[in-house]
Design an enzyme around this catalytic site. Structure first.
Site, PDB file in Angstrom:
ATOM      1  NE  ARG A  29      -4.370   0.265   2.091  1.00  0.00           N
ATOM      2  CZ  ARG A  29      -5.200  -0.721   2.223  1.00  0.00           C
ATOM      3  NH1 ARG A  29      -4.912  -1.897   1.836  1.00  0.00           N
ATOM      4  NH2 ARG A  29      -6.351  -0.561   2.772  1.00  0.00           N
ATOM      5  NE  ARG A  62     -13.794  -2.666   6.429  1.00  0.00           N
ATOM      6  CZ  ARG A  62     -12.924  -2.782   5.428  1.00  0.00           C
ATOM      7  NH1 ARG A  62     -12.940  -3.861   4.676  1.00  0.00           N
ATOM      8  NH2 ARG A  62     -12.045  -1.835   5.173  1.00  0.00           N
ATOM      9  NE  ARG A 105     -11.359   2.562   4.020  1.00  0.00           N
ATOM     10  CZ  ARG A 105     -12.504   1.929   3.810  1.00  0.00           C
ATOM     11  NH1 ARG A 105     -13.628   2.364   4.347  1.00  0.00           N
ATOM     12  NH2 ARG A 105     -12.526   0.856   3.059  1.00  0.00           N
TER      13      ARG A 105
HETATM   14  P1  AP5 Z   1      -8.709  -3.033   3.811  1.00  0.00           P
HETATM   15  O1  AP5 Z   1      -9.590  -3.954   4.524  1.00  0.00           O
HETATM   16  O2  AP5 Z   1      -7.726  -3.566   2.848  1.00  0.00           O
HETATM   17  O3  AP5 Z   1      -9.605  -1.918   3.143  1.00  0.00           O
HETATM   18  P2  AP5 Z   1      -9.527  -1.145   1.733  1.00  0.00           P
HETATM   19  O4  AP5 Z   1      -8.296  -1.234   0.947  1.00  0.00           O
HETATM   20  O5  AP5 Z   1      -9.950   0.222   2.105  1.00  0.00           O
HETATM   21  O6  AP5 Z   1     -10.453  -1.905   0.830  1.00  0.00           O
HETATM   22  P3  AP5 Z   1     -11.837  -2.464   1.189  1.00  0.00           P
HETATM   23  O7  AP5 Z   1     -11.701  -3.778   1.878  1.00  0.00           O
HETATM   24  O8  AP5 Z   1     -12.618  -1.405   1.901  1.00  0.00           O
HETATM   25  O9  AP5 Z   1     -12.488  -2.621  -0.245  1.00  0.00           O
HETATM   26  P4  AP5 Z   1     -12.341  -3.772  -1.332  1.00  0.00           P
HETATM   27  O10 AP5 Z   1     -11.610  -3.218  -2.483  1.00  0.00           O
HETATM   28  O11 AP5 Z   1     -11.857  -5.035  -0.728  1.00  0.00           O
HETATM   29  O12 AP5 Z   1     -13.860  -3.897  -1.751  1.00  0.00           O
HETATM   30  P5  AP5 Z   1     -14.956  -5.041  -1.438  1.00  0.00           P
HETATM   31  O13 AP5 Z   1     -14.669  -6.255  -2.243  1.00  0.00           O
HETATM   32  O14 AP5 Z   1     -15.149  -5.201   0.018  1.00  0.00           O
HETATM   33  O15 AP5 Z   1      -7.906  -2.162   4.867  1.00  0.00           O
HETATM   34  C1  AP5 Z   1      -8.549  -1.597   5.976  1.00  0.00           C
HETATM   35  C2  AP5 Z   1      -7.568  -0.802   6.805  1.00  0.00           C
HETATM   36  O16 AP5 Z   1      -6.528  -1.679   7.302  1.00  0.00           O
HETATM   37  C3  AP5 Z   1      -6.806   0.306   6.066  1.00  0.00           C
HETATM   38  O17 AP5 Z   1      -7.531   1.510   5.990  1.00  0.00           O
HETATM   39  C4  AP5 Z   1      -5.554   0.423   6.943  1.00  0.00           C
HETATM   40  O18 AP5 Z   1      -5.826   1.120   8.120  1.00  0.00           O
HETATM   41  C5  AP5 Z   1      -5.263  -1.030   7.290  1.00  0.00           C
HETATM   42  N1  AP5 Z   1      -4.399  -1.687   6.301  1.00  0.00           N
HETATM   43  C6  AP5 Z   1      -4.720  -2.740   5.498  1.00  0.00           C
HETATM   44  N2  AP5 Z   1      -3.683  -3.075   4.706  1.00  0.00           N
HETATM   45  C7  AP5 Z   1      -2.679  -2.219   5.031  1.00  0.00           C
HETATM   46  C8  AP5 Z   1      -1.368  -2.052   4.539  1.00  0.00           C
HETATM   47  N3  AP5 Z   1      -0.875  -2.817   3.568  1.00  0.00           N
HETATM   48  N4  AP5 Z   1      -0.604  -1.065   5.090  1.00  0.00           N
HETATM   49  C9  AP5 Z   1      -1.072  -0.271   6.061  1.00  0.00           C
HETATM   50  N5  AP5 Z   1      -2.326  -0.370   6.569  1.00  0.00           N
HETATM   51  C10 AP5 Z   1      -3.126  -1.335   6.050  1.00  0.00           C
HETATM   52  O19 AP5 Z   1     -16.247  -4.348  -2.087  1.00  0.00           O
HETATM   53  C11 AP5 Z   1     -16.792  -3.145  -1.559  1.00  0.00           C
HETATM   54  C12 AP5 Z   1     -18.317  -3.190  -1.653  1.00  0.00           C
HETATM   55  O20 AP5 Z   1     -18.695  -3.189  -3.026  1.00  0.00           O
HETATM   56  C13 AP5 Z   1     -18.965  -4.452  -1.063  1.00  0.00           C
HETATM   57  O21 AP5 Z   1     -20.205  -4.113  -0.506  1.00  0.00           O
HETATM   58  C14 AP5 Z   1     -19.163  -5.384  -2.279  1.00  0.00           C
HETATM   59  O22 AP5 Z   1     -20.248  -6.261  -2.077  1.00  0.00           O
HETATM   60  C15 AP5 Z   1     -19.437  -4.365  -3.380  1.00  0.00           C
HETATM   61  N6  AP5 Z   1     -18.918  -4.775  -4.701  1.00  0.00           N
HETATM   62  C16 AP5 Z   1     -17.736  -5.402  -4.963  1.00  0.00           C
HETATM   63  N7  AP5 Z   1     -17.577  -5.547  -6.308  1.00  0.00           N
HETATM   64  C17 AP5 Z   1     -18.675  -4.975  -6.878  1.00  0.00           C
HETATM   65  C18 AP5 Z   1     -19.087  -4.786  -8.240  1.00  0.00           C
HETATM   66  N8  AP5 Z   1     -18.341  -5.202  -9.265  1.00  0.00           N
HETATM   67  N9  AP5 Z   1     -20.289  -4.164  -8.448  1.00  0.00           N
HETATM   68  C19 AP5 Z   1     -21.042  -3.729  -7.422  1.00  0.00           C
HETATM   69  N10 AP5 Z   1     -20.697  -3.871  -6.115  1.00  0.00           N
HETATM   70  C20 AP5 Z   1     -19.531  -4.484  -5.853  1.00  0.00           C
HETATM   71 MG    MG Z   2     -11.198  -5.616   1.186  1.00  0.00          MG
END
Ligand code: AP5
Ligand code: MG
Length: 209
Positions: A90, A156, A167
């Site tokens: 990241r 969440r 974010r």
């Molecule tokens: P993390 O959990 O990795 O959160 P993020 O990167 O912000 O990504 P998300 O999990 O929120 O989204 P996603 O892309 O996985 O989407 P999803 O599939 O869920 O990290 C959380 C926190 O941890 C960070 O802020 C940080 O503090 C820490 N952290 C983690 N890794 C770190 C690192 N390497 N370094 C430092 N800190 C770190 O989908 C989202 C929604 O959309 C869902 O409701 C889903 O059902 C829907 N959806 C998915 N695809 C589609 C589609 N094609 N069409 C319609 N809806 C869809």
């Molecule tokens: Mg995720």
């Protein structure tokens, strides 16, 4: 041959949703740093207690904590035939620390902020197994209940408006530069994350096949 894949992209673009299906298809471990950190916060481990204050505000957990956590995880036996990294690296510093691993593909999922915000506002996750749903797009069969394990669906902590804004800001300043970083290495592939879940998954499968 071992397959090593990174899923890159802004918060809420659908990394976890794609990774879940892709790892099942390829029979590889899904290594999601966000999930690992949340697991630690739930268990109130020293790492989890430290991480929670950053995560709830939408800030990145310090590099040294996350890099060490991933290094330990990748040493485990199930990673010997490859893995899918979701949410790591990241920062440029994190990427440099795993430069020696020779990744096959870095898949960059992209969508506009409008789409991302709609996805995050109405995301629900299972408190027991972590399965991901959306109140409009990927609905659970029964309201508030996980299809897979009957666990309770929750929102969440960092899916509240203020944390989402933070974010996205953090993504732009610290994570987006990774796009050029991996492009320069010749392993970046762009995938349009704004399509339906089925279309996005099919595009990703085409990339890795
Ligand atoms: P993390 O959990 O990795 O959160 P993020 O990167 O912000 O990504 P998300 O999990 O929120 O989204 P996603 O892309 O996985 O989407 P999803 O599939 O869920 O990290 C959380 C926190 O941890 C960070 O802020 C940080 O503090 C820490 N952290 C983690 N890794 C770190 C690192 N390497 N370094 C430092 N800190 C770190 O989908 C989202 C929604 O959309 C869902 O409701 C889903 O059902 C829907 N959806 C998915 N695809 C589609 C589609 N094609 N069409 C319609 N809806 C869809
Ligand atoms: Mg995720």
């Amino acid at each position: 041959m071992a397959k090593k894949i990174i899923l890159l992209g802004p918060p809420g673009v659908g990394k976890g949703t794609v990774a879940d299906k892709l790892t099942k298809k390829l029979n590889l471990p899904h290594i999601a740093t966000g999930d690992m950190l949340r697991d630690n916060t739930e268990k109130k481990t020293p790492l989890g207690i430290k991480a929670k204050s950053f995560m709830d505000k939408g800030l990145l957990v310090p590099d040294e904590v996350v890099i060490e956590m991933v290094r330990q995880r990748l040493k485990q036996d199930d990673c010997k035939d490859g893995f899918v990294l979701d949410g790591f690296p990241r920062t440029i510093n994190q990427a440099e620390k795993i430069d020696d691993l020779n990744f096959d593909e870095v898949i960059n999922l992209q969508a506009t902020d409008d789409i991302i915000i709609k996805r995050l506002n109405n995301r629900r996750v299972c408190s027991k197994c972590g399965s991901i749903f959306h109140l409009d797009y990927i609905k659970p069969k029964q309201e508030g209940i996980c299809d897979k394990c009957n666990g309770k669906l929750i929102q969440r902590e960092d899916d509240k408006d203020e944390a989402i804004k933070e974010r996205l800001k953090v993504y732009r300043s610290l994570t987006e530069p990774l796009i050029s970083y991996f492009k320069n290495k010749g392993i970046l592939v762009e995938v349009d994350g704004s399509k339906t879940p089925k279309e996005v998954f099919e595009s990703v499968v085409r990339v890795v096949s």
